[in-house]
Write an enzyme that holds these catalytic residues in place. Structure first.
Site, mmCIF file in Angstrom:
data_model
loop_
_atom_site.group_PDB
_atom_site.id
_atom_site.type_symbol
_atom_site.label_atom_id
_atom_site.label_comp_id
_atom_site.label_asym_id
_atom_site.label_seq_id
_atom_site.Cartn_x
_atom_site.Cartn_y
_atom_site.Cartn_z
ATOM 1 N N CYS A 1 5.008 9.234 1.782
ATOM 2 C CA CYS A 1 3.746 9.951 1.601
ATOM 3 C C CYS A 1 3.872 10.919 0.428
ATOM 4 O O CYS A 1 4.755 11.779 0.426
ATOM 5 C CB CYS A 1 3.385 10.711 2.876
ATOM 6 N N ASN B 1 9.077 3.922 4.650
ATOM 7 C CA ASN B 1 8.966 3.525 6.052
ATOM 8 C C ASN B 1 10.207 2.774 6.511
ATOM 9 O O ASN B 1 11.023 2.330 5.713
ATOM 10 C CB ASN B 1 7.750 2.616 6.246
ATOM 11 N N HIS C 1 9.173 6.895 9.384
ATOM 12 C CA HIS C 1 9.746 7.095 8.059
ATOM 13 C C HIS C 1 11.255 7.285 8.159
ATOM 14 O O HIS C 1 11.790 7.657 9.206
ATOM 15 C CB HIS C 1 9.087 8.287 7.373
ATOM 16 N N ARG D 1 0.835 -1.204 0.000
ATOM 17 C CA ARG D 1 0.000 0.000 0.000
ATOM 18 C C ARG D 1 0.871 1.255 0.000
ATOM 19 O O ARG D 1 1.043 1.907 -1.018
ATOM 20 C CB ARG D 1 -0.946 -0.011 1.208
#
Length: 322
Positions: free
Chosen positions: A250, A261, A219, A16
């Site tokens: 993001c 991440n 992150h 995702r």
């Protein structure tokens, strides 16, 4: 004094959050290939899609198709992301996802406008709407998340008091609907966290909400994600989001070419070497990381996928000596 947990839970975000920032549109069959590989590693939860506006995140336009095509492995939870009630209803309509009742706010007023196009008051009202939808489907709302909890590229440093204020707003909102928040997550959305700020935020949250479980979404834009995870582990935090091979980021955080991440296999490696159980097979995870790199067609930032695990090296050395 260290308070290391005996074991940790890791939520895999690669399919995702990992794919959402890639410039290419990842074909659905290739996404499914990676999800299947991840499901074989021992990971208990995999976030597979975003139910968001496909005009803004084109590679998530296949969310319904992907979920309909999942080869669900018993014992693995398959979850997704949504940012509003419409997205939640899309996820619910698939009938094939493990839906967790959760609400969220940003600690940065500026970021919530950029990320979801709402003011802080509008965002809080939207969370109430989400609670109503969860309840209409018989889903308890027990989780709350605070984004940009350590700093913001558009607003600067975020005071700990703002993070606590958002937590209180979400806990109180849930209570007005008869729900009890038991789990609090904090996202370092724009990679401002340091080990010191991790300890400040976790410590303050523990003082205000001593019974809540805490998890972190870290992150790695400035290379501190694994150090921040270590600082959290040292305080007993036992739940983390992570992304295979360090995929992701993001799209609305104001970074160019930022790392994603905290890398799943690097986090698993560190935990296992510290004696913290993950329930995950590291060698299988490394294979999944290499697959992710082949899918996106460019080098990914994970380290253990390149260097290999020490357990494999130890076994080779032992066989050579024997």
């Amino acid at each position: 004094m260290s308070d290391l947990p005996a074991s940790v839970s890791i939520v895999e975000l690669g399919p995702r959050e990992g794919f959402q920032i890639e410039p290419m549109i990842v074909p659905t069959p290739r996404k499914l290939e990676l999800i299947d590989a991840l499901a074989e590693t021992g990971l208990a939860t995999i976030e597979v899609a975003s139910f968001v506006n496909p005009k803004l995140v084109p590679t998530m336009a296949d969310a319904e198709q992907l979920v309909a095509s999942l080869h669900r492995r018993p014992g693995v939870k398959y979850t997704a992301l949504w940012l509003n009630d419409r997205g939640l209803r899309r996820a619910l309509a698939t009938g094939r996802l493990d839906i967790n009742g959760s609400v969220s706010l940003s600690a940065s007023n500026e970021f919530v406008v950029r990320n979801v196009g709402r003011t802080m008051d509008q965002d809080l009202a939207a969370q109430g709407e989400l609670i109503g939808t969860f309840q209409s489907h018989g889903i308890k709302v027990e989780s709350a998340a605070v984004g940009a909890a350590f700093g913001c590229n558009f607003a600067g440093d975020v005071p700990v008091s703002a993070v606590i204020e958002r937590c209180k707003s979400l806990v109180e909102l849930a209570a007005t609907h008869g729900e009890t928040i038991k789990h609090l997550q904090f996202a370092d959305t724009m990679s401002w966290a340091t080990p010191a700020s991790i300890k400040r935020v976790v410590g303050a949250v523990r003082e205000c909400f001593p019974d809540a479980r805490i998890s972190l979404h870290l992150h790695n834009t400035r290379g501190l994600a694994i150090a921040n995870a270590f600082a959290a582990l040292d305080m007993g935090v036992a739940e983390f989001d992570a992304s295979i091979a360090g995929l992701g980021g993001c799209p609305f955080a104001g970074h160019k070419g930022a790392a994603g991440n905290v890398c799943t296999e690097d986090l698993v490696f560190m935990c296992e070497e510290m004696g913290i159980a993950t329930g995950i097979d590291l060698e299988s995870l490394i294979e999944a990381a290499l697959l992710a790199e082949r899918i996106v067609g460019h080098p990914l930032p994970g380290s253990v996928m390149k260097g290999g695990s020490l357990s494999a090296l130890r076994a080779n050395l032992s066989n050579r000596i024997a």
